[in-house]
Design a protein around this motif. Sequence first.
Motif, PDB file in Angstrom:
ATOM      1  N   THR A  44       0.839  -1.198   0.000  1.00 27.61           N
ATOM      2  CA  THR A  44       0.000   0.000   0.000  1.00 27.61           C
ATOM      3  C   THR A  44       0.876   1.250   0.000  1.00 27.61           C
ATOM      4  OG1 THR A  44      -1.631  -1.216   1.311  1.00 27.61           O
ATOM      5  CG2 THR A  44      -1.916   1.153   1.154  1.00 27.61           C
ATOM      6  N   PHE A  45       0.509   2.205  -0.855  1.00 25.66           N
ATOM      7  CA  PHE A  45       1.249   3.450  -0.966  1.00 25.66           C
ATOM      8  C   PHE A  45       0.304   4.625  -0.697  1.00 25.66           C
ATOM      9  CE2 PHE A  45       3.244   0.279  -3.586  1.00 25.66           C
ATOM     10  CZ  PHE A  45       4.596   0.429  -3.327  1.00 25.66           C
ATOM     11  N   SER A  46       0.843   5.643  -0.063  1.00 27.77           N
ATOM     12  CA  SER A  46       0.075   6.844   0.223  1.00 27.77           C
ATOM     13  C   SER A  46       0.308   7.872  -0.876  1.00 27.77           C
ATOM     14  CB  SER A  46       0.496   7.424   1.581  1.00 27.77           C
ATOM     15  OG  SER A  46      -0.138   8.660   1.805  1.00 27.77           O
ATOM     16  N   ILE A  47      -0.782   8.383  -1.426  1.00 26.35           N
ATOM     17  CA  ILE A  47      -0.725   9.445  -2.426  1.00 26.35           C
ATOM     18  C   ILE A  47      -1.226  10.724  -1.766  1.00 26.35           C
ATOM     19  CG2 ILE A  47      -1.473  10.206  -4.701  1.00 26.35           C
ATOM     20  CD1 ILE A  47       0.194   7.655  -4.733  1.00 26.35           C
ATOM     21  N   THR A  48      -0.362  11.705  -1.660  1.00 24.15           N
ATOM     22  CA  THR A  48      -0.729  12.998  -1.091  1.00 24.15           C
ATOM     23  C   THR A  48      -0.726  14.030  -2.210  1.00 24.15           C
ATOM     24  OG1 THR A  48       0.234  12.422   1.048  1.00 24.15           O
ATOM     25  CG2 THR A  48      -0.178  14.756   0.628  1.00 24.15           C
TER      26      THR A  48
END
Length: 503
Positions: free
Chosen positions: A99-103
């Motif tokens: 899982t990757f966080s996109i900001t």
Amino acid sequence: MRKIILLIISLNIFNLMFSLNVDSFFKSVELVNSREEIVSFYFTNDSGRKIIIYISSFFENSLFEISYPNEISLLPYEAKKADFFVKGSKSSEGTHILTFSITVEDNLPVDSKVSKISFPIIIKIVDLNTSNMQISLDMHCDFPFISNQKNLGTFFPIQLANNSKWEIDVWGTFSLYKLSNNQLIFQKSLFQDQSINLLPHTSKEGDIFIEKYLAPEEYKIRAEIYYGYKNYFQEKYVYEKEFKITEDLYKEKNMLNINTYPDQIYIKIPKLMTPREYITTPLEFSLDVVNNDFLDINVFLDFEEEDEEQNFFNRKTNDKYLSITPNEFSIPKYQKVETKLIADYRRSNLVELSGEYYTNLSLIGENNDETQVVQSKINIPITLDFGDNIYNSESNIYIKENNLLNDFYNNITIGFEIKNTGNSSVHYDIYMKKWNSTTNSQVGNKIIVKSQQSLLAEQTDEFTEKLVTELGVDKILIEVVTSKGTNPSEIIKVDNYSLKIER
């Protein structure tokens, strides 16, 4: 002032959320023998201002070598691709979720903390070692139980467990045998003729349902289960278990397991105009009464008077034109008997009959066992269609209550009144959207209030629905879709409502 600031911030966030378009939030990749693969996500800036995207991993993962851009700048209406290079290792075999966080940061003239939104994207990695894949599947079946309410029959609770580090697809058959002579009683495909997917080290519980009540004696179940991952491997697992059904299982039995096919009857009465009058012919309809019990059952059939809960208004049939034969009979255990419903309207005034009329055929079942007397009653709805159908409805939808919970949320009670104003049955569906007028966009997902709800001629449904709305939502958009009762895919009208929320 505080409410205005919060509203501006909320609207800015809504604008930002709808300005970035991602082709997918979830993608999967297979690493056969740990080779490197590329997973690409496409980001599109749908706004007229520059935005910056920051990418970071939620969790550290030492099993894979992963490289990706940490920052992407998007000019107005620009689209860019972000490539994630993924390579496995000797210890990365199996199925993994990354899982990757996109900001997303906008250049709005406010505090940067409130001009950012974050959301996840997910990559599923299946690392396959084609020369050494060890999969372990277990099954367990608990003692069966019966249903005394709807769906009368016997349930077999089962549990499937995937004890391996790979995801697998599972399918197969479930068979029930009488132990004394190995007679096959029942066989069913598992999971409604479709495979299910089990992730690593997870289990799935469910019930195998048999329409019958089982006679007290000994049985054996046998499940033949196949499992695998695509075309890379396939294995077979066999589970067997013996058990005994005792009379104690039926101590609280309060209904006989009797059913009919079909469970409702629709008859279209032909009307032919002659020089003098309308004429028609008698019609015959078959009805199967099925005994799914281990007891013999006596059956009594009759047309029932209208009860308080089923108000047919002036649409109640005159039952003197209907007959059922035979209307009394016995059904041995696990057998069925065919009956005939005859509609003979040759002596009726067909000129006055148009649209649909309704009645109920009542079935009472009583067992023959003198040691235990159990009765069951079934109502079979009957619709008689004389043509010249009028399909129409009227609706009235309004906000009944609007309670302010706090600075951010309202508790809304919506009143619904749906009336069938035609002479034939209709279906209706009700959909609801929370709406922000400033951004001219929907907030959250569409809400299904009612789906394929049936409404007989001249009947009315009245009910309320509660809804919590957040700050920024100033309208509730409601759509009432009415369709023919005989053909739900044929829409006859759509009513739209826009309810304004006062704060």
